[in-house]
Design an enzyme around this catalytic site. Structure first.
Site, mmCIF file in Angstrom:
data_model
loop_
_atom_site.group_PDB
_atom_site.id
_atom_site.type_symbol
_atom_site.label_atom_id
_atom_site.label_comp_id
_atom_site.label_asym_id
_atom_site.label_seq_id
_atom_site.Cartn_x
_atom_site.Cartn_y
_atom_site.Cartn_z
ATOM 1 N N PRO A 1 0.798 -1.230 0.000
ATOM 2 C CA PRO A 1 0.000 0.000 0.000
ATOM 3 C C PRO A 1 0.825 1.271 0.000
ATOM 4 C CG PRO A 1 -0.003 -1.012 2.176
ATOM 5 C CD PRO A 1 0.672 -1.989 1.253
ATOM 6 N N ASN B 1 9.919 -7.749 3.696
ATOM 7 C CA ASN B 1 10.033 -9.189 3.485
ATOM 8 C C ASN B 1 8.778 -9.959 3.884
ATOM 9 O OD1 ASN B 1 12.603 -9.447 2.295
ATOM 10 N ND2 ASN B 1 13.590 -9.176 4.281
ATOM 11 N N SER C 1 2.518 -3.296 -7.277
ATOM 12 C CA SER C 1 3.498 -2.535 -6.507
ATOM 13 C C SER C 1 4.605 -2.114 -7.461
ATOM 14 C CB SER C 1 4.046 -3.398 -5.367
ATOM 15 O OG SER C 1 4.984 -2.683 -4.593
ATOM 16 N N ASP D 1 8.881 -2.705 -8.389
ATOM 17 C CA ASP D 1 9.658 -3.916 -8.660
ATOM 18 C C ASP D 1 10.177 -4.574 -7.381
ATOM 19 O OD1 ASP D 1 9.583 -3.736 -11.603
ATOM 20 O OD2 ASP D 1 10.732 -1.905 -11.281
ATOM 21 N N GLY E 1 9.000 3.138 -10.008
ATOM 22 C CA GLY E 1 9.845 2.719 -11.118
ATOM 23 C C GLY E 1 9.082 1.931 -12.170
ATOM 24 N N ASP F 1 19.081 5.813 -7.790
ATOM 25 C CA ASP F 1 17.960 4.999 -7.336
ATOM 26 C C ASP F 1 17.761 5.105 -5.825
ATOM 27 O OD1 ASP F 1 15.851 3.284 -7.378
ATOM 28 O OD2 ASP F 1 16.992 1.496 -7.909
ATOM 29 N N ARG G 1 10.135 10.295 -3.196
ATOM 30 C CA ARG G 1 9.182 9.237 -3.547
ATOM 31 C C ARG G 1 7.797 9.785 -3.884
ATOM 32 N NH1 ARG G 1 8.357 3.896 -3.272
ATOM 33 N NH2 ARG G 1 10.516 3.516 -2.692
ATOM 34 N N ASP H 1 17.896 -5.232 -8.618
ATOM 35 C CA ASP H 1 16.474 -4.931 -8.844
ATOM 36 C C ASP H 1 16.040 -3.694 -8.060
ATOM 37 O OD1 ASP H 1 16.572 -7.178 -10.363
ATOM 38 O OD2 ASP H 1 15.333 -8.416 -9.058
ATOM 39 N N GLU I 1 17.151 -2.771 -5.173
ATOM 40 C CA GLU I 1 17.295 -2.952 -3.728
ATOM 41 C C GLU I 1 18.775 -2.884 -3.356
ATOM 42 O OE1 GLU I 1 14.421 -3.255 -1.886
ATOM 43 O OE2 GLU I 1 13.554 -2.891 -3.857
#
Length: 604
Positions: A161, A196, A217, A219, A251, A316, A323, A581, A583
């Site tokens: 969310p 997670n 969501s 990636d 993204g 990134d 955001r 990715d 992260e």
């Protein structure tokens, strides 16, 4: 013997019309207008019955149809029944250029008799025939081998969310829920509550209850799902569970890639969501390459999108503060990082995807050439903006490749960004299954998922500890990190980089086509790196051209592109982070190998 009226005939003749079905019904928008409706194997044709033949005729391509349903009217005194077909054809945007998929509903009233049951049976016969015909016409691309999801397809839909601008739940209620209902796809909604959460859930869940796992969501949530599947004891079977992506983050790189592979025009925002939702409802599957990534900490991860170091990775991570700007956060981050451009010192080696007979190649100035399919790399003869090249900090002490690096844990912690932050969300969302736990400081030992029949399904969650080591296929191309790379690998002689970017999908963001030649199952890592000496103006031109995938035509001599099967990257300075990715995973040595077609992706 009479035919069963509930089954469509393969060749139905009525009033001179040849096709699957033919009938005359009332247009629900105008009860005074009657229409002749004919269904063939390829199209639904609607013709207004007027005194002017040929006028008011509309043909709907069944390739654009995601479903059809029959239903009774709200007025119990009305003996009529209804059927609605749902189409998403490409149409021109209102007050804008280009096309996008737009929703069209065609609804008809069936009143062939005074018996409500007979009318409903006729409406159901039409709805079933339209659905079956639309299933036979899927948006396939020539030369691509597809499979299909099981029908009816039971989805687990995972939603973060707080992804992007926090609009994922609104997007679900506005678009996704309606499209899944129109396509008659039952779904279980799961709202993630902590970092997670999705990884823990899919690692322990009974996957036989679902035919596909779909992420609404950015990636990052799919990264959790992929690695959760690869940590299972039955990873070989689990990773074959079809995966779907619906853009709900900032993204949305994989969603943009899926849209690109389908042959659709470039789309952003909710138009991209509708396009990906359409492909999800049609249910075509393609193989998806995964990349096995080994970190200096000893951890093994599986990646579906990218591995980045330097400028791209810093943008990134640093753009997280923007955001709320959505996809524009990356533009803002790029401008900020350009203002204080860094040089990152490190060593890079890779195994070319296409060996040409040479081994132990040392790649330097004389060997930086583009593949045959890309324009030759040359200096631009005219630069509208001039700025001095970036100079590097003093060199690190020289040493042999790899052996100088400490391949154990580094000072930079191997942390993952929180891709799903807790947020309470309450309220009824419709008839779909729904799971949401009340937020507590400590995650509960388990959560219970309730369906419409009040049946409880236990979802086991692992304790909030370090995730177990990933299983997966052996990485036959990768030596241990503490050993030198094989002689068949190419070693880049330069040690000063602006960025290193390994891509295995076409897009790095909704509006960044970083690897235009990439496909979801091409078996290649598309490796780009930019060497020190590039000016800020030239780097900005590269990123502006990347919007349409034209950066290789910019003629930047510091930009190198290679297709590889494996790579190793060893940072020599603490500046910069490495992302997988999107992260953050730390800043130590890393190596990766691609595994072709290891997973399956809903695409078109």
């Amino acid at each position: 013997m009479d035919r069963d009226k509930t089954e469509p005939e393969s060749s139905h003749h009525r009033n001179g019309i040849v096709g699957l079905l033919y009938g005359e019904f009332t247009d629900i928008l105008n009860g005074k207008v009657r229409c002749s409706v004919s269904l063939t194997d390829h199209a639904l044709t609607v013709q207004k019955i007027t005194s002017s033949p040929g006028q008011g005729k509309v043909i709907f391509d069944l390739t654009d149809c995601i479903g059809c349903r029959a239903f009774k009217g709200e007025d119990n005194a009305d003996p009529g029944a209804y059927f609605s077909a749902y189409f998403y054809p490409f149409k021109r945007r209102w007050l804008s250029y280009g096309t996008s998929r737009q929703r069209l509903e065609q609804c008809f009233r069936v009143a062939l008799a005074q018996d409500p049951r007979a009318n409903l049976e006729e409406a159901e016969r039409w709805a079933r025939a339209i659905r079956d015909a639309s299933f036979r016409h899927l948006p396939r691309r020539e030369g691509v081998v597809y499979s299909e999801v099981r029908r009816p397809c039971r989805l687990m839909l995972l939603v973060n969310p707080n992804s992007g601008r926090g609009q994922a739940m609104s997007l679900f209620a506005t678009h996704v829920q309606r499209m899944l209902t129109e396509a008659a796809i039952p779904h279980t909604l799961v709202i993630t509550e902590h970092q997670n959460h999705a990884r823990e859930l899919v690692r322990e869940a009974d996957l036989s209850q679902w035919d596909a796992l779909v992420i609404l969501s950015g990636d990052g949530l799919l990264f959790e799902v992929v690695n959760g599947l690869m940590e299972r004891e039955d990873w070989e079977e689990a990773i074959q569970t079809p995966l779907g992506i619906l853009p709900g983050g900032s993204g949305n790189a994989l969603a943009a890639s899926v849209n690109h592979y389908s042959g659709a025009p470039a789309l952003l925002g909710e138009e991209l969501l509708v396009s990906c939702g359409f492909l999800l409802c049609k249910g075509l599957l393609c193989p998806l390459d995964l990349v096995s990534v080994h970190l200096s900490s000893g951890q093994r991860l599986f990646s579906f999108l990218s591995l980045a170091w330097g400028f791209v990775a810093d943008v990134d991570i640093e753009s997280e503060r923007y955001r709320q700007a959505g996809a524009a956060r990356f533009l803002l981050g790029t401008l900020v990082r350009l203002a204080s451009l860094r040089v990152y010192r490190g060593r890079l080696a890779f195994l070319p995807a296409h060996q040409d007979g040479r081994t132990g190649e040392k790649e330097g100035e004389s060997t930086r050439v583009a593949p045959a399919s890309s324009p030759a790399l040359s200096s631009s003869s005219s630069s509208p903006v001039s700025s001095p090249p970036v100079t590097s900090p003093p060199d690190s002490p020289n040493s042999s490749f790899c052996s100088s690096m400490s391949c154990g844990p580094t000072e930079c912690s191997s942390t993952l960004r929180d891709s799903s932050i807790s947020q309470d969300t309450h309220g009824e969302l419709g008839s779909e299954n729904f799971v949401h736990n009340n937020h507590t400081t400590e995650p509960p030992d388990n959560s219970t998922l309730h369906n419409a029949s009040n049946n409880a399904i236990k979802l086991l969650q692992a304790a909030a500890q370090s995730p177990p080591l990933a299983k997966g296929p052996p990485d036959a191309l990768l030596p241990p990190l503490e050993e030198p790379v094989p002689a068949s690998w190419t070693q880049v002689q330069e040690e000063g980089f602006i960025l290193v970017l390994a891509m295995y999908q076409s897009h790095l963001a909704e509006d960044l086509m970083a690897a235009p030649e990439a496909r979801s199952q091409d078996g290649c890592i598309h490796l780009y790196y930019v060497l020190e000496g590039v000016s800020r103006a030239a780097l900005l031109r590269l990123f502006l051209a990347m919007e349409k995938g034209g950066h290789m035509a910019c003629g930047c001599p510091q930009l190198v592109y290679r297709q590889v099967r494996a790579l190793r990257l060893e940072p020599l300075t603490p500046q910069g982070v490495i992302t997988v990715d999107g992260e953050q995973v730390g800043c130590g040595a890393v190596q990766a190998q691609i595994h072709g077609g290891l997973a399956r992706l809903v695409t078109g």
